[in-house]
Design a protein around this motif. Structure first.
Motif, PDB file in Angstrom:
ATOM      1  N   ASN A  75       0.809  -1.018  -0.058  1.00  0.00           N
ATOM      2  CA  ASN A  75      -0.154  -0.023   0.059  1.00  0.00           C
ATOM      3  C   ASN A  75       0.908   1.361   0.061  1.00  0.00           C
ATOM      4  OD1 ASN A  75      -2.428  -1.681   0.506  1.00  0.00           O
ATOM      5  ND2 ASN A  75      -1.930  -1.779   2.684  1.00  0.00           N
ATOM      6  N   THR A  76       0.250   2.308  -0.734  1.00  0.00           N
ATOM      7  CA  THR A  76       1.250   3.482  -0.827  1.00  0.00           C
ATOM      8  C   THR A  76       0.161   4.518  -0.824  1.00  0.00           C
ATOM      9  OG1 THR A  76       1.375   3.600  -3.269  1.00  0.00           O
ATOM     10  CG2 THR A  76       2.962   2.480  -2.158  1.00  0.00           C
ATOM     11  N   SER A  77       0.833   5.658  -0.353  1.00  0.00           N
ATOM     12  CA  SER A  77       0.005   6.977  -0.144  1.00  0.00           C
ATOM     13  C   SER A  77       0.800   8.135  -0.247  1.00  0.00           C
ATOM     14  CB  SER A  77      -1.117   7.036   1.038  1.00  0.00           C
ATOM     15  OG  SER A  77       0.017   7.134   2.182  1.00  0.00           O
ATOM     16  N   LEU A  78       0.369   9.226  -0.983  1.00  0.00           N
ATOM     17  CA  LEU A  78       0.996  10.430  -1.038  1.00  0.00           C
ATOM     18  C   LEU A  78      -0.063  11.531  -0.627  1.00  0.00           C
ATOM     19  CD1 LEU A  78       3.611  12.083  -1.664  1.00  0.00           C
ATOM     20  CD2 LEU A  78       2.812  12.141  -4.286  1.00  0.00           C
ATOM     21  N   SER A  79       0.581  12.493   0.210  1.00  0.00           N
ATOM     22  CA  SER A  79      -0.497  13.521   0.583  1.00  0.00           C
ATOM     23  C   SER A  79       0.164  14.735   0.773  1.00  0.00           C
ATOM     24  CB  SER A  79      -1.241  13.110   2.047  1.00  0.00           C
ATOM     25  OG  SER A  79      -0.252  12.770   3.090  1.00  0.00           O
ATOM     26  N   VAL A  80      -0.605  16.021   0.348  1.00  0.00           N
ATOM     27  CA  VAL A  80      -0.010  17.267   0.716  1.00  0.00           C
ATOM     28  C   VAL A  80      -1.040  17.899   1.888  1.00  0.00           C
ATOM     29  CG1 VAL A  80       1.190  17.459  -1.307  1.00  0.00           C
ATOM     30  CG2 VAL A  80      -1.248  18.153  -1.265  1.00  0.00           C
ATOM     31  N   TYR A  81      -0.810  18.720   2.651  1.00  0.00           N
ATOM     32  CA  TYR A  81      -1.870  19.223   3.480  1.00  0.00           C
ATOM     33  C   TYR A  81      -1.312  20.847   3.866  1.00  0.00           C
ATOM     34  CZ  TYR A  81       1.898  18.242   7.227  1.00  0.00           C
ATOM     35  OH  TYR A  81       2.990  18.285   7.893  1.00  0.00           O
ATOM     36  N   LYS A  82      -2.326  21.591   4.435  1.00  0.00           N
ATOM     37  CA  LYS A  82      -2.056  22.771   5.017  1.00  0.00           C
ATOM     38  C   LYS A  82      -2.915  22.843   6.275  1.00  0.00           C
ATOM     39  CE  LYS A  82      -2.459  27.497   4.307  1.00  0.00           C
ATOM     40  NZ  LYS A  82      -2.932  28.669   3.182  1.00  0.00           N
ATOM     41  N   ILE A  83      -2.340  23.174   7.317  1.00  0.00           N
ATOM     42  CA  ILE A  83      -3.002  23.477   8.743  1.00  0.00           C
ATOM     43  C   ILE A  83      -2.734  24.856   9.249  1.00  0.00           C
ATOM     44  CG2 ILE A  83      -3.361  22.494  11.109  1.00  0.00           C
ATOM     45  CD1 ILE A  83      -2.320  19.893  10.205  1.00  0.00           C
ATOM     46  N   LEU A  84      -3.813  25.474   9.329  1.00  0.00           N
ATOM     47  CA  LEU A  84      -3.526  27.018   9.760  1.00  0.00           C
ATOM     48  C   LEU A  84      -4.234  26.819  11.226  1.00  0.00           C
ATOM     49  CD1 LEU A  84      -4.513  30.257   8.219  1.00  0.00           C
ATOM     50  CD2 LEU A  84      -5.272  29.845  10.155  1.00  0.00           C
ATOM     51  N   THR A  85      -3.507  27.364  12.247  1.00  0.00           N
ATOM     52  CA  THR A  85      -3.869  27.329  13.631  1.00  0.00           C
ATOM     53  C   THR A  85      -3.781  28.900  14.148  1.00  0.00           C
ATOM     54  OG1 THR A  85      -2.904  25.169  13.758  1.00  0.00           O
ATOM     55  CG2 THR A  85      -3.424  26.445  15.845  1.00  0.00           C
ATOM     56  N   ASN A  86      -4.713  29.329  14.732  1.00  0.00           N
ATOM     57  CA  ASN A  86      -4.981  30.636  15.379  1.00  0.00           C
ATOM     58  C   ASN A  86      -4.833  30.401  16.956  1.00  0.00           C
ATOM     59  OD1 ASN A  86      -5.689  32.197  13.165  1.00  0.00           O
ATOM     60  ND2 ASN A  86      -7.555  30.891  12.941  1.00  0.00           N
ATOM     61  N   ASN A  87      -4.101  31.319  17.798  1.00  0.00           N
ATOM     62  CA  ASN A  87      -4.198  31.131  19.072  1.00  0.00           C
ATOM     63  C   ASN A  87      -3.427  30.014  19.646  1.00  0.00           C
ATOM     64  OD1 ASN A  87      -5.733  33.710  18.958  1.00  0.00           O
ATOM     65  ND2 ASN A  87      -7.532  32.349  19.165  1.00  0.00           N
ATOM     66  N   ALA A  88      -2.265  29.515  18.842  1.00  0.00           N
ATOM     67  CA  ALA A  88      -1.619  28.140  19.378  1.00  0.00           C
ATOM     68  C   ALA A  88      -0.668  28.561  20.644  1.00  0.00           C
ATOM     69  CB  ALA A  88      -0.680  27.927  18.238  1.00  0.00           C
ATOM     70  N   LEU A  89      -0.702  27.689  21.591  1.00  0.00           N
ATOM     71  CA  LEU A  89       0.091  27.587  22.508  1.00  0.00           C
ATOM     72  C   LEU A  89       1.301  27.310  22.609  1.00  0.00           C
ATOM     73  CD1 LEU A  89      -2.242  26.058  25.472  1.00  0.00           C
ATOM     74  CD2 LEU A  89      -1.783  28.311  25.217  1.00  0.00           C
ATOM     75  N   THR A  90       2.245  28.202  23.287  1.00  0.00           N
ATOM     76  CA  THR A  90       3.776  27.935  23.237  1.00  0.00           C
ATOM     77  C   THR A  90       4.150  28.214  24.635  1.00  0.00           C
ATOM     78  OG1 THR A  90       4.241  29.930  22.483  1.00  0.00           O
ATOM     79  CG2 THR A  90       4.156  28.380  20.747  1.00  0.00           C
ATOM     80  N   PRO A  91       5.225  27.493  25.064  1.00  0.00           N
ATOM     81  CA  PRO A  91       5.847  27.677  26.582  1.00  0.00           C
ATOM     82  C   PRO A  91       6.316  29.210  26.504  1.00  0.00           C
ATOM     83  CG  PRO A  91       6.608  25.557  25.707  1.00  0.00           C
ATOM     84  CD  PRO A  91       5.774  26.353  24.418  1.00  0.00           C
ATOM     85  N   ASP A  92       5.916  29.625  27.622  1.00  0.00           N
ATOM     86  CA  ASP A  92       6.481  31.069  28.151  1.00  0.00           C
ATOM     87  C   ASP A  92       7.828  31.097  28.391  1.00  0.00           C
ATOM     88  OD1 ASP A  92       6.884  33.621  29.119  1.00  0.00           O
ATOM     89  OD2 ASP A  92       5.091  33.933  30.003  1.00  0.00           O
ATOM     90  N   PRO A  93       8.738  31.645  27.677  1.00  0.00           N
ATOM     91  CA  PRO A  93      10.079  31.581  27.840  1.00  0.00           C
ATOM     92  C   PRO A  93      10.765  32.383  28.911  1.00  0.00           C
ATOM     93  CG  PRO A  93       9.730  33.042  26.054  1.00  0.00           C
ATOM     94  CD  PRO A  93       8.242  32.521  26.475  1.00  0.00           C
ATOM     95  N   LEU A  94       9.903  33.320  29.426  1.00  0.00           N
ATOM     96  CA  LEU A  94      10.328  34.203  30.530  1.00  0.00           C
ATOM     97  C   LEU A  94       9.709  33.641  31.915  1.00  0.00           C
ATOM     98  CD1 LEU A  94       9.800  37.586  29.102  1.00  0.00           C
ATOM     99  CD2 LEU A  94      11.786  36.153  29.308  1.00  0.00           C
TER     100      LEU A  94
END
Length: 269
Positions: A75-94
């Motif tokens: 079985n083979t598969s090839l895919s392309v994608y685009k994910i747009l994320t608003n208000n994503a969380l990231t660790p606070d560096p400070l």
């Protein structure tokens, strides 16, 4: 909800998340598809300002093709994608143990998967992924900053060869390969450009034996005892690296026993 900060309680949201998909069956071996869906995820993490976090919203757009070879054994598969994320969380560096929200991340990529048998004796499992994950909307100094921890290229490859005849029938030998491309190790709020964790390559191997009564498997990981960082980030404030080292050479031995045996069939003339 005991772990939810007080300032996150008593919040309600109303959001519509549609999902639509299409499949084109060109034949019993070849398929094309496309999917679009929106998502909505409330966020309850801690933030230093003690203000309610905005829900994470966005959409996923994906399209691809699938094809089967060797009478559907590969079985083979090839895919392309685009994910747009608003208000994503990231660790606070400070402020450790707290989180901040970036305005918008965009993930774009390509994935290739191959799995199955290319002959009765040879099995393959392979995956390749290219990912471009970066800030697409926000402060001017954040645009183009990479998403922390996301590799640009990654590959996994596993070959297994099983002996089907002779005195060694039932034995199988496997070899695996892992490639992890560069991963951003700096936060989007850090000054300057992107900082990356180093690339690494790993080799794994396995020997197994199977018959009607039992099976035994010996897997050995990181055959060359490569030193690498499995996780990590660069602390700009202290000008130092903080990372989790990857596991050195290690192995796993597993044994299985069939207590039932083969079922006998009875024929009636």
């Amino acid at each position: 909800f005991g772990n939810i900060p007080d300032y996150q309680n008593r919040t309600s949201y109303n959001y519509f998340t549609p999902r639509i998909g299409f499949n084109w069956l060109f034949s019993d071996r070849f398929t094309a598809y496309a999917v679009f869906d929106k998502f909505f995820i409330p966020e309850y993490a801690k933030n230093y300002d003690h203000k309610p976090l905005k829900p994470m919203t966005g959409y996923n757009l994906e399209a691809g093709i699938k094809h089967n070879f060797f009478n559907k054994k590969l079985n083979t598969s090839l895919s392309v994608y685009k994910i747009l994320t608003n208000n994503a969380l990231t660790p606070d560096p400070l402020h450790p143990d707290n989180y901040i929200q970036t305005t918008q991340f965009t993930n774009k990529g390509v994935e290739l998967d191959i799995t199955g048998n290319i002959s009765p004796a040879i099995m393959v499992n392979a995956n390749y992924a290219f990912t471009d994950a970066s800030v697409s909307k926000g402060d001017a100094n954040q645009i183009g900053k990479k998403k922390i921890g996301t590799p640009d290229h990654s590959t996994n490859l596993w070959f297994k060869y099983r002996l089907l005849k002779g005195k060694l029938r039932g034995f199988a030998f496997s070899l695996g390969y892992q490639y992890m491309g560069r991963r951003c190790a700096s936060f989007v709020d850090d000054p300057g450009g992107n900082i990356y964790l180093p690339v690494y390559n790993l080799f794994d191997g396995a020997i197994s034996y199977r018959n009607e009564r039992f099976n035994i498997n010996l897997n050995v990981y990181n055959l060359t005892n490569r030193k690498y960082a499995s996780l990590g980030y660069f602390n700009v404030g202290n000008n130092e690296w903080r990372y989790t080292p990857g596991e050195p050479t290690n192995f796993r031995l597993s044994v299985g026993i069939n207590l039932v045996g083969q079922k006998k069939t009875r024929s009636v003339d």
